[in-house]
Design an enzyme around this catalytic site. Structure first.
Site, PDB file in Angstrom:
ATOM      1  N   GLY A  34       0.850  -1.256   0.028  1.00  0.00           N
ATOM      2  CA  GLY A  34       0.011  -0.096  -0.088  1.00  0.00           C
ATOM      3  C   GLY A  34       0.943   1.192  -0.070  1.00  0.00           C
ATOM      4  O   GLY A  34       2.005   1.347   0.754  1.00  0.00           O
ATOM      5  N   GLY A  35       0.474   2.249  -0.892  1.00  0.00           N
ATOM      6  CA  GLY A  35       1.211   3.639  -0.738  1.00  0.00           C
ATOM      7  C   GLY A  35       2.491   3.594  -1.490  1.00  0.00           C
ATOM      8  O   GLY A  35       3.080   4.476  -1.618  1.00  0.00           O
ATOM      9  N   VAL A  36       2.414   2.474  -2.685  1.00  0.00           N
ATOM     10  CA  VAL A  36       3.586   2.772  -3.504  1.00  0.00           C
ATOM     11  C   VAL A  36       3.359   3.265  -4.814  1.00  0.00           C
ATOM     12  O   VAL A  36       4.154   3.191  -5.761  1.00  0.00           O
ATOM     13  CB  VAL A  36       4.480   1.582  -3.520  1.00  0.00           C
ATOM     14  CG1 VAL A  36       4.912   0.952  -2.175  1.00  0.00           C
ATOM     15  CG2 VAL A  36       3.500   0.397  -4.117  1.00  0.00           C
ATOM     16  N   LYS A  38       0.518   2.380  -6.739  1.00  0.00           N
ATOM     17  CA  LYS A  38       0.053   1.144  -7.558  1.00  0.00           C
ATOM     18  C   LYS A  38      -0.976   1.508  -8.616  1.00  0.00           C
ATOM     19  O   LYS A  38      -1.159   1.109  -9.690  1.00  0.00           O
ATOM     20  CB  LYS A  38      -0.520   0.073  -6.535  1.00  0.00           C
ATOM     21  CG  LYS A  38      -1.121  -1.309  -7.002  1.00  0.00           C
ATOM     22  CD  LYS A  38      -1.368  -2.242  -5.986  1.00  0.00           C
ATOM     23  CE  LYS A  38      -1.881  -1.700  -4.857  1.00  0.00           C
ATOM     24  NZ  LYS A  38      -3.444  -1.252  -5.048  1.00  0.00           N
ATOM     25  N   THR A  40      -1.751   4.710  -9.396  1.00  0.00           N
ATOM     26  CA  THR A  40      -1.288   5.565 -10.642  1.00  0.00           C
ATOM     27  C   THR A  40      -0.756   4.842 -11.659  1.00  0.00           C
ATOM     28  O   THR A  40      -1.115   5.180 -12.723  1.00  0.00           O
ATOM     29  CB  THR A  40      -0.389   6.465  -9.869  1.00  0.00           C
ATOM     30  OG1 THR A  40      -0.915   7.305  -8.847  1.00  0.00           O
ATOM     31  CG2 THR A  40       0.527   7.309 -11.027  1.00  0.00           C
ATOM     32  N   ASP A  62      -9.380  -3.287  -5.030  1.00  0.00           N
ATOM     33  CA  ASP A  62      -8.947  -2.751  -3.605  1.00  0.00           C
ATOM     34  C   ASP A  62      -9.856  -2.094  -3.171  1.00  0.00           C
ATOM     35  O   ASP A  62     -10.679  -1.146  -3.683  1.00  0.00           O
ATOM     36  CB  ASP A  62      -7.798  -1.373  -3.944  1.00  0.00           C
ATOM     37  CG  ASP A  62      -7.018  -1.033  -2.632  1.00  0.00           C
ATOM     38  OD1 ASP A  62      -7.826  -1.263  -1.668  1.00  0.00           O
ATOM     39  OD2 ASP A  62      -6.041  -0.434  -2.879  1.00  0.00           O
ATOM     40  N   CYS A 282      20.472  20.052   0.234  1.00  0.00           N
ATOM     41  CA  CYS A 282      19.416  19.494   0.982  1.00  0.00           C
ATOM     42  C   CYS A 282      19.815  18.121   1.480  1.00  0.00           C
ATOM     43  O   CYS A 282      19.958  17.267   0.785  1.00  0.00           O
ATOM     44  CB  CYS A 282      18.324  19.238   0.014  1.00  0.00           C
ATOM     45  SG  CYS A 282      16.836  18.419   1.102  1.00  0.00           S
TER      46      CYS A 282
END
Length: 341
Positions: A34-36, A38, A40, A62, A282
């Site tokens: 989750g959150g990688v 997928k 998109t 999902d 940075c």
């Protein structure tokens, strides 16, 4: 590894062009933690496929249902065209749909004469006590619907890792439920016949037979499609991850499991990569890039025979047709960092 520039000695092209070009593919799964990125990635891949295929269907299994958010358009359990496209459709289905809803969808089913006594409900409960049977029947119902729609290629935006590969076990799950129901039917059939006969209801415990027929039909569908899933000409699995330990670990576990089930996978999309300029002050950017570089090198070493696609971290969310199309272009044209990186 500090950039995604393609070198002539690269063994595998760092794009998904080979997936797009493989005209025999019927089923494409996109999965990862989750959150990688997928969803998109699956939306963007579907956009590329729509350029070369007659008809593409994008399905989200999902529960979060992010397709509507990604395209800025509401989708549901019926396939509908994505705005701005004539051959790309999408749908969002609930893989954990109620078993009662599924059974109610059977043709010609009236009121259950056993429901008043609770016998039918008891037998359903016993049969569906097998873990995963709800999800298996829901998935089979979706596959049955998809098969009838005759899309040239279907892209699955799957649930996060851990739920993604459950469909591989569904034929076994349904066979167990069928065996249990058959056993119950043979044991209680005579009793039900006598009860129904005295009440003047349906003969032979018909609702149980309907249930058995429904499950057998779904089992046949899911077994047939699962055999297609194991054909590399028809099916492939695109893994999506980010260059971090946990995501890489999940990807390795997923690839091992796919391999054990003989499901083709030869492409990995690595999202959210930083490309800070060499003169950048940075510290966080440089430290994170150093960490990402380490895990990218591990991915290169582990998956030298894979198409590894490197995607940059973008400053804005990828939402809407225009941004998705830009993102999709980078899946087939390797991202090249600006000068000075």
């Amino acid at each position: 590894m500090s950039s995604a520039v393609v070198h002539s000695d690269d063994l595998m092209e760092p794009t998904l062009q080979s997936v797009v070009n493989q005209k025999t593919l019927r089923w494409i799964f996109v999965g990862g933690k989750g959150g990688v990125g997928k969803t998109t990635t699956s939306c963007s891949l579907a956009i590329q496929l729509a350029k070369v295929r007659k008809s593409v269907l994008l399905i989200s299994t999902d529960p979060a249902h992010n397709l509507s958010d990604a395209f800025g358009q509401k989708f549901g359990k019926e396939a509908r065209l994505v705005d701005g496209y004539t051959n790309l459709s999408a749908m969002e289905i609930d893989p954990n749909g109620s078993i009662q809803d599924l059974l109610a969808s059977g043709e010609g089913q009236g009121d259950d004469p056993l429901s008043g006594m609770g016998v039918g409900g008891m037998m359903q409960d016993l049969a569906f006590s097998i873990p995963g049977v709800d999800e298996a029947m829901s998935f089979a119902e979706v596959l049955k619907q998809v098969k009838s729609l005759s899309y040239e290629v279907i892209v699955f935006d799957t649930a996060p890792t851990g739920h993604t590969l459950r469909f591989l076990q569904f034929p076994t799950v349904l066979e167990k439920a069928l065996a249990k129901l058959s056993q119950l039917s043979s044991q209680f059939g005579p009793m039900l016949n006598s009860i129904l006969g005295s009440r003047g209801g349906l003969p032979g415990g018909q609702n149980i037979d309907e249930l058995l027929q429904k499950m057998e039909s779904l089992r046949e569908t899911i077994s047939e499609v699962n055999s297609q899933f194991k054909d590399a000409d028809l099916t492939t699995f695109v893994c999506v991850c980010i260059a971090e330990f946990l995501s890489l670990y999940e990807t390795e576990r997923m690839i091992q499991e796919l391999t054990s089930y003989n499901i083709d996978t030869h492409a990995i999309v690595v999202n959210q990569l930083l490309f800070p300029k060499q003169s950048s002050e940075c510290e966080q950017c440089n430290a994170r890039r150093k960490m990402q570089k380490k895990y990218l090198e591990q991915i290169e070493e582990l998956y030298e025979d894979f198409n590894v696609v490197r995607m940059p971290l973008l400053v804005e969310e990828v939402r809407g047709k225009e941004k998705l199309e830009k993102f999709s272009d980078m899946l087939v044209n390797p991202y090249v960092p600006p000068e000075g990186n």
